[in-house]
Design a protein around this motif. Structure first.
Motif, PDB file in Angstrom:
ATOM      1  N   LEU A 181      12.659  -5.768 -30.018  1.00 17.28           N
ATOM      2  CA  LEU A 181      13.738  -4.808 -29.666  1.00 17.28           C
ATOM      3  C   LEU A 181      15.433  -5.637 -29.021  1.00 17.28           C
ATOM      4  CD1 LEU A 181      12.445  -1.208 -29.163  1.00 17.28           C
ATOM      5  CD2 LEU A 181      13.795  -1.639 -30.715  1.00 17.28           C
ATOM      6  N   GLN A 182      13.845  -6.231 -27.968  1.00 13.95           N
ATOM      7  CA  GLN A 182      15.202  -7.116 -26.639  1.00 13.95           C
ATOM      8  C   GLN A 182      15.533  -8.319 -27.732  1.00 13.95           C
ATOM      9  OE1 GLN A 182      12.748  -8.873 -23.448  1.00 13.95           O
ATOM     10  NE2 GLN A 182      14.161  -7.401 -23.081  1.00 13.95           N
ATOM     11  N   LEU A 183      14.662  -8.712 -28.951  1.00 12.03           N
ATOM     12  CA  LEU A 183      14.970  -9.555 -29.489  1.00 12.03           C
ATOM     13  C   LEU A 183      16.536  -9.712 -30.882  1.00 12.03           C
ATOM     14  CD1 LEU A 183      15.351 -13.073 -30.987  1.00 12.03           C
ATOM     15  CD2 LEU A 183      13.526 -12.515 -31.779  1.00 12.03           C
ATOM     16  N   GLY A 184      15.797  -8.004 -31.198  1.00 11.19           N
ATOM     17  CA  GLY A 184      17.620  -7.853 -31.910  1.00 11.19           C
ATOM     18  C   GLY A 184      18.617  -8.079 -31.414  1.00 11.19           C
ATOM     19  N   ASP A 185      19.033  -7.406 -30.241  1.00 15.11           N
ATOM     20  CA  ASP A 185      19.660  -7.152 -29.195  1.00 15.11           C
ATOM     21  C   ASP A 185      20.986  -7.805 -28.599  1.00 15.11           C
ATOM     22  OD1 ASP A 185      21.466  -4.833 -27.918  1.00 15.11           O
ATOM     23  OD2 ASP A 185      20.681  -6.022 -25.972  1.00 15.11           O
ATOM     24  N   ARG A 186      19.502  -9.391 -28.532  1.00 17.40           N
ATOM     25  CA  ARG A 186      20.626 -10.483 -28.080  1.00 17.40           C
ATOM     26  C   ARG A 186      21.227 -10.961 -29.534  1.00 17.40           C
ATOM     27  NH1 ARG A 186      17.560 -15.974 -26.205  1.00 17.40           N
ATOM     28  NH2 ARG A 186      19.654 -16.987 -25.847  1.00 17.40           N
ATOM     29  N   LEU A 187      20.065 -11.246 -30.190  1.00 14.54           N
ATOM     30  CA  LEU A 187      20.935 -11.670 -32.114  1.00 14.54           C
ATOM     31  C   LEU A 187      21.897 -11.173 -31.948  1.00 14.54           C
ATOM     32  CD1 LEU A 187      17.753 -12.329 -33.863  1.00 14.54           C
ATOM     33  CD2 LEU A 187      19.326 -14.027 -32.731  1.00 14.54           C
ATOM     34  N   ARG A 188      22.598  -9.594 -32.329  1.00 16.05           N
ATOM     35  CA  ARG A 188      23.260  -8.920 -32.087  1.00 16.05           C
ATOM     36  C   ARG A 188      24.406  -9.086 -31.529  1.00 16.05           C
ATOM     37  NH1 ARG A 188      25.730  -4.550 -30.044  1.00 16.05           N
ATOM     38  NH2 ARG A 188      23.647  -4.178 -29.082  1.00 16.05           N
TER      39      ARG A 188
END
Length: 234
Positions: free
Chosen positions: A26-33
């Protein structure tokens, strides 16, 4: 990336699941966005550049576990953070609880020690907990389809009561269970959050599994130490 499961209940041993893995995705996805937006790239442009569908990119940015690791790596490379994986190349990432003997007893010289914690605000931590419970419940139903009847029986009891406040959600759940539309309940949308709050799915989880997941969430609130091990000490 692998998590040490030596202390996990046997009932979870066959699963690739953990609250920590879910939280990190979840953290990685948010960072990528956020990085994509900071570079002024639309989802259409990014997906086209990478040769993936827009839906797949959205799944990555939502921290969904469905896309492959290769797809995640493509997106990471596109926004310039592929180097973040360098620390993992030579060693194994292990979970070590802070302030324990294990934290200082590793035979490997740590390359890095990272403390990971979840947003302790009530809404965020409750949704992480709910999502974790549902990920495990869906995994179990897929592995043992007979459990679906258990969830359907619970749902039917609720529908018979006729609580108007949750009626629309329960009707939607009836369709989800009948047609196995799991992604509707495992999504990162507001509607998916509402569905999880009115869900019969946790009824399929054994008490010890539910207890373990709740403990993982509590541990994450306090902070979990990730130690990336290097070469063994001489």
């Amino acid at each position: 990336m692998s998590i040490d499961r030596a202390n996990y209940p046997e009932v979870l041993a066959s699963s690739n699941y953990s609250v920590l893995h879910l939280h990190l995705l979840l953290q990685l996805g948010d960072r990528l966005r956020r990085l994509r937006k900071a570079q002024g790239l639309s989802t259409v442009a990014m997906a086209s550049h990478l040769g993936i569908s827009r839906a797949t990119l959205r799944a990555v940015e939502a921290g969904d576990s469905t896309p492959s690791m290769g797809t995640y790596l493509k997106v990471m490379s596109a926004v310039g953070i592929e180097g973040d994986l360098a620390l993992l190349a030579d060693g194994v990432m292990q979970t070590v609880k802070p302030n324990t003997a294990a934290a200082g007893a590793s035979r490997d010289a740590p390359l890095a020690r990272i403390i990971v914690s979840a947003d302790a605000s009530r809404h965020r931590i409750q949704d992480l907990q709910s999502l974790a419970l549902h990920e495990e419940a869906v995994r179990r139903v897929r592995a043992e389809p007979a459990l679906l009847q258990q969830a359907q029986a619970v749902l039917q009891k609720w529908l018979d009561v006729g609580d108007q406040r949750s009626a629309s959600l329960w009707v939607e759940w009836k369709d989800i269970l009948e047609h196995r539309k799991w992604r509707k309940a495992l999504g990162r949308t507001h509607r998916a959050q509402e569905l999880r709050q009115a869900s019969p799915m946790t009824a399929v989880l054994p008490p010890e599994v539910r207890k373990h997941i709740l403990q993982e969430v509590r541990d994450l609130k306090e902070g979990v130490v990730l130690e990336i091990a290097g070469r063994a000490r001489q």
